[in-house]
Scaffold this active site. Structure first.
Site, PDB file in Angstrom:
ATOM      1  N   LYS A 123      70.590   4.051 -12.004  1.00 19.56           N
ATOM      2  CA  LYS A 123      70.383   4.792 -10.756  1.00 19.56           C
ATOM      3  C   LYS A 123      70.527   3.834  -9.580  1.00 19.56           C
ATOM      4  O   LYS A 123      70.041   2.698  -9.636  1.00 19.56           O
ATOM      5  CB  LYS A 123      68.987   5.417 -10.791  1.00 19.56           C
ATOM      6  CG  LYS A 123      68.664   6.358  -9.650  1.00 19.56           C
ATOM      7  CD  LYS A 123      67.278   6.984  -9.875  1.00 19.56           C
ATOM      8  CE  LYS A 123      66.914   7.989  -8.797  1.00 19.56           C
ATOM      9  NZ  LYS A 123      65.578   8.600  -9.041  1.00 19.56           N
ATOM     10  N   SER A 149      65.498  13.645  -8.755  1.00 17.92           N
ATOM     11  CA  SER A 149      66.490  12.910  -8.008  1.00 17.92           C
ATOM     12  C   SER A 149      67.458  12.077  -8.858  1.00 17.92           C
ATOM     13  O   SER A 149      68.524  11.698  -8.361  1.00 17.92           O
ATOM     14  CB  SER A 149      65.793  11.983  -7.016  1.00 17.92           C
ATOM     15  OG  SER A 149      65.084  10.974  -7.691  1.00 17.92           O
ATOM     16  N   SER A 199      61.471  13.028 -11.255  1.00 20.80           N
ATOM     17  CA  SER A 199      62.878  12.687 -11.038  1.00 20.80           C
ATOM     18  C   SER A 199      63.638  12.156 -12.252  1.00 20.80           C
ATOM     19  O   SER A 199      64.859  12.009 -12.181  1.00 20.80           O
ATOM     20  CB  SER A 199      62.995  11.675  -9.904  1.00 20.80           C
ATOM     21  OG  SER A 199      62.851  12.312  -8.666  1.00 20.80           O
TER      22      SER A 199
END
Lengths: 500, 128
Positions: free
Chosen positions: A82, A157, A181
């Site tokens: 990420k 997310s 997330s």
């Protein structure tokens, strides 16, 4: 054989590497080709690193040819990270315009650990800007699509990470989880995602959003891989004083299909948030299956859970408003020049150049959701309102923890949906921030209580995956893995891949 | 697929909107604090955000709606409850004061928008 390498799990690739049926270079090439083939549609990656990956893979082949490191399960395994975790010399943007050109000068501890394990970095994945959002639509750059249906969101997310795993663009990925997330996008994309206990994994080098809630964790194709990645990333780090100095078990020892005598609590409040009936059915069938296999299940109640969302939307913005104060256009990232006509020294009548630079940089660098959260947080922490909002939220957070403590006196695990629905359409909730926030309503409580939670695929609705959330006591990831593994051994949902 | 999704979405949103309102408490109008335009301007100044008029308006709406939702927390009696700032009981973590290696100055400056003489350059802040 080589063509389908990208479809395999970590442990399957490892077996092939170990028995020398494939080289690390062949593995890396397979994933790089896969990314070239599908990422123009999925758009999981902000940055891809094919040259870097091939270089790493060649180094791995050399080590393997000497017979070294053969037992390390992550050697030569392609990973996506990420884009809010620092990778030395490789763009790390947090999907924000304010960090559009930021190349960290150090690695996050998790990245360092993966490098030591000789995993291969194939790219950095998209997210909601600074991890604030539930659909990856808040990315400052572009929207990632759910590989199962390109018209729907991948969740967020960590939507890029979950989509990349589901689309076979990497063997596994790292995400971060502040209110769901990791687990919620894993649920939307039909993969396995775990948020470990707060403090299990070092946050050093993870760009901070809400420091008392943030935690890094794995997104994988199955539970076995989840255990393997946890083994590599958990443990005390002197550079993160909130990382826990406790022994890290070998999580692969918990890969046992055995739930006899296990006590499952099913808290009814988690089914009350406008839960899709098909999601509820899938979750309850999963509980029934575990009962058939020897577990005991009982409905329970956790009244404070209904306050979780309000508590979260005070605490997370408050911490974010403080953490994001560092983006001022001075040391890194975007800088926007001050307005002309500003003065050197700020007065009541005239704005100073430096303040104008701060304000213009932040105005142009941050997206709408980030600004909103900074504003809420600043307000909630400001003099006169602190007690009514922030302190009150912290006290209710205590009540929530107590509800979990009470539940875990009686139960070994709690089982709920990961999210009330399956993936929703792109743009569908963009104008309704409240409907958007509901996607995280089942996952937020675990962050507030600091306990671990995992999402595993438990069914489909119209070809869109449904996620099962399992939560356990703090530091009891072993039970989570055992229960999730048992469930996985008796189902086939995790084997399905999206038709891309 | 799209047609189906649209039907489903409509149902899901209606359903969920109601659920959310029950959940976070539809607070009586006027029963709680409302941020004025001046409040928004003040908070923006504290946040170092130069907002456009349009943004101020949108944000006022969003923030006020969230504040209404936060009021739900006031239903709970927390008089005798200790606040949780961190879920693990870590208060202070001490280490030995041992000098370590610092990052090289060139590396530290590498990402800066403007540098001179090994320093970050910012608009003038001191009058000469």
């Amino acid at each position: 054989m080589t063509d389908a390498l990208y479809e395999l799990t970590i442990h399957e690739i490892h077996d092939l590497l170990r028995s020398k049926q494939v080289s690390a270079r062949e593995v890396a090439e397979s994933f790089i080709r896969r990314i070239e083939e599908v990422d123009s549609r999925v758009r999981a990656f902000i940055t891809t690193t094919p040259e870097h990956a091939l270089k790493q893979a060649e180094a791995v082949d050399e080590v393997l040819s000497r017979g070294d490191l053969l037992a390390n399960p992550l050697v030569g395994i392609p990973v996506a990270i990420k884009d809010n975790m620092c990778t030395r010399g490789i763009l790390t943007t947090c999907a924000s315009k304010i960090l559009y050109n930021y190349k960290p000068i150090y690695d996050a501890t998790v990245v360092e650990r993966l490098n030591e394990s000789r995993a291969i970095l194939v790219g950095k994945t998209n997210l909601d800007e600074f991890a604030m959002g539930s659909s990856t639509e808040n990315s400052g750059f572009f929207v990632t699509r759910n590989p199962w249906n390109l018209d729907t969101v991948p969740g967020g997310s960590s939507g890029g990470s979950a989509a990349a795993v589901a689309a076979n663009e990497c063997a596994f990925a790292l995400g971060s989880d502040t209110g769901g997330s990791i687990r919620q996008p894993a649920s939307f994309c039909g993969v396995v995602g775990m948020k470990p206990t707060y403090g299990r994994v070092s946050r050093y080098g993870l760009v901070a959003f809400a420091s008392s809630l943030d935690q890094i964790g794995p997104i994988t194709k199955d539970v076995t891989d989840c255990a393997i990645v946890l083994n590599a990333i958990c443990g005390k780090d002197p550079r993160d004083s909130t990382s826990l100095d406790v022994p890290v078990p070998d999580f692969t020892q918990s890969l046992r299909a055995d739930v006899k005598g296990l006590k499952i609590g099913v808290p009814k409040e988690f089914f009350g948030f406008g839960t899709d009936p098909e999601v509820e059915d899938a979750v309850r069938s999963a509980v029934d299956l575990l009962v058939e296999l020897g577990a005991h299940a009982e409905e329970t109640s956790m009244p404070s859970v209904e306050y979780g969302l309000a508590v979260y939307y005070i605490i997370a913005p408050a911490e974010c408003s403080s953490n994001l104060a560092r983006y001022d256009g001075v040391r890194y990232g975007l800088r926007v020049a001050p307005d002309s006509g500003t003065v050197t020294r700020q007065t009541r009548e005239a704005k100073s150049s430096i303040v104008s630079m701060f304000e213009k940089t932040r105005e142009q660098g941050f997206g709408a959701e980030v600004k909103q959260r900074i504003m809420i947080g600043t307000y909630a922490l400001s003099a006169g309102y602190y007690d009514a909002y922030y302190l009150k939220a912290q006290k209710v957070r205590t009540l929530l923890r107590r509800d979990f403590d009470k539940a875990f006196e009686k139960f070994d695990v709690l089982i709920t949906p990961t999210s009330p629905t399956v993936a929703f359409g792109i743009g569908e909730r963009a104008d309704d921030p409240y409907a958007m926030k509901l996607a995280d309503i089942c996952t937020i409580p675990a962050n507030l209580a600091g306990i671990p939670g995992i999402s595993v695929p438990c069914g489909f609705k119209e070809e869109l995956p449904i996620g099962l959330q399992i939560m356990a006591r703090g530091l009891d990831e072993e039970t989570l893995i055992r229960v999730a593994f048992t469930y996985e051994q008796h189902t086939e949902h995790h084997r399905k891949r999206p038709p891309l | 697929m799209i047609e189906h999704a649209q039907c489903y979405n409509w149902a899901a949103s209606e359903n969920q909107r109601t659920a959310f309102d029950t959940l976070v408490g539809a607070y009586p109008q006027g029963g709680c604090m409302k941020l004025t335009a001046q409040d928004i301007a003040d908070v923006a100044r504290l946040s170092r955000l130069e907002l456009t008029e349009e943004e101020k308006e949108t944000l006022a709406g969003h923030i006020n709606r969230l504040l209404e939702h936060f009021e739900k927390l006031q239903q709970l009696d927390t008089e005798a409850v200790e606040p949780t700032s961190h879920v693990i009981p870590v208060f202070n973590v001490f280490r030995k004061d041992e000098p370590g290696e610092s990052l090289p100055v060139n590396d530290v400056l590498a990402n800066a928008p403007d540098v001179a003489d090994d320093c970050f350059v910012v608009p003038r802040v001191v009058e000469t």
